[in-house]
Write a protein that holds these residues in place. Structure first.
Motif, PDB file in Angstrom:
ATOM      1  N   GLU A 112       0.835  -1.206   0.000  1.00 22.59           N
ATOM      2  CA  GLU A 112       0.000   0.000   0.000  1.00 22.59           C
ATOM      3  C   GLU A 112       0.868   1.252   0.000  1.00 22.59           C
ATOM      4  O   GLU A 112       0.617   2.199  -0.757  1.00 22.59           O
ATOM      5  CB  GLU A 112      -0.951  -0.003   1.196  1.00 22.59           C
ATOM      6  N   ARG A 125      -3.691   4.112 -10.062  1.00 19.49           N
ATOM      7  CA  ARG A 125      -4.173   2.769  -9.752  1.00 19.49           C
ATOM      8  C   ARG A 125      -5.247   2.387 -10.761  1.00 19.49           C
ATOM      9  O   ARG A 125      -6.094   3.185 -11.112  1.00 19.49           O
ATOM     10  CB  ARG A 125      -4.776   2.718  -8.351  1.00 19.49           C
ATOM     11  N   GLU A 128      -7.312  -3.494  -7.789  1.00 17.73           N
ATOM     12  CA  GLU A 128      -6.730  -4.354  -6.767  1.00 17.73           C
ATOM     13  C   GLU A 128      -7.106  -5.783  -7.132  1.00 17.73           C
ATOM     14  O   GLU A 128      -8.272  -6.057  -7.431  1.00 17.73           O
ATOM     15  CB  GLU A 128      -7.280  -4.015  -5.378  1.00 17.73           C
ATOM     16  N   ARG A 136      -1.759 -11.409  -4.073  1.00 18.69           N
ATOM     17  CA  ARG A 136      -2.496 -10.141  -4.176  1.00 18.69           C
ATOM     18  C   ARG A 136      -1.565  -9.106  -4.767  1.00 18.69           C
ATOM     19  O   ARG A 136      -0.377  -9.092  -4.459  1.00 18.69           O
ATOM     20  CB  ARG A 136      -2.943  -9.696  -2.790  1.00 18.69           C
ATOM     21  N   THR A 138      -1.590  -4.878  -6.878  1.00 20.86           N
ATOM     22  CA  THR A 138      -2.272  -3.698  -7.398  1.00 20.86           C
ATOM     23  C   THR A 138      -1.798  -3.462  -8.816  1.00 20.86           C
ATOM     24  O   THR A 138      -0.585  -3.390  -9.064  1.00 20.86           O
ATOM     25  CB  THR A 138      -1.952  -2.456  -6.537  1.00 20.86           C
TER      26      THR A 138
END
Length: 151
Positions: A112, A125, A128, A136, A138
């Motif tokens: 993050e 961005r 996600e 995981r 982004t």
């Protein structure tokens, strides 16, 4: 067979600006080719119109490269001999999803914080992604819209 050396080449609309972004994003160094450029100009092997100035330094017009700060480089040319990304201007803009992209491993503050830092440099961005046990990440875009991931 011996392993081959390589560099990643990214087509751009503004090579020096994108090199600056990625150098800050990855902690890499923008290659300084000014000594090579001066020698080529003095020898008549490079026309003046092939040269521009960026941040007070002579650069090859339409080209810029970044290199890992710990990797070797040629001190006479400034060209990296290790992990390296070359940015080259092309006439057309990006029109479709990348078929190849960079995965950025997050820094010690986590994904993050890394994504937020990259946003402050001009990235955006996209989404996600949570694939459970597979990971995981982004999905982001650099200032020219090239996709990359932060994990």
């Amino acid at each position: 067979m011996a392993a081959l050396d390589w560099k990643l080449v990214v087509d751009t609309r503004n090579a020096t600006a994108l090199a600056d972004f990625w150098a800050m994003a990855l902690g890499y160094e923008v290659e300084d080719n000014s000594a090579l450029i001066s020698r080529l100009l003095a020898a008549g092997r490079l026309p003046e119109e092939a040269v521009a100035e960026h941040n007070g330094v002579r650069v090859f017009r339409g080209f810029a490269a970044i290199r890992h700060p710990l990797d070797p480089y040629d001190e006479e040319t400034g060209i990296g001999r290790g992990r390296r990304v070359l940015f080259q201007d092309v006439p057309e803009s990006k029109t479709a999803k990348n078929r190849l992209h960079i995965d950025v491993r997050s820094g010690p503050d986590g994904p993050e914080a890394t994504a937020a830092r990259l946003e402050s440099l001009g990235a955006t961005r996209v989404e996600e992604v949570d694939k459970g046990p597979a990971g995981r990440w982004t999905v982001m875009r650099d200032p020219e819209g090239n996709e990359f991931c932060v994990a």
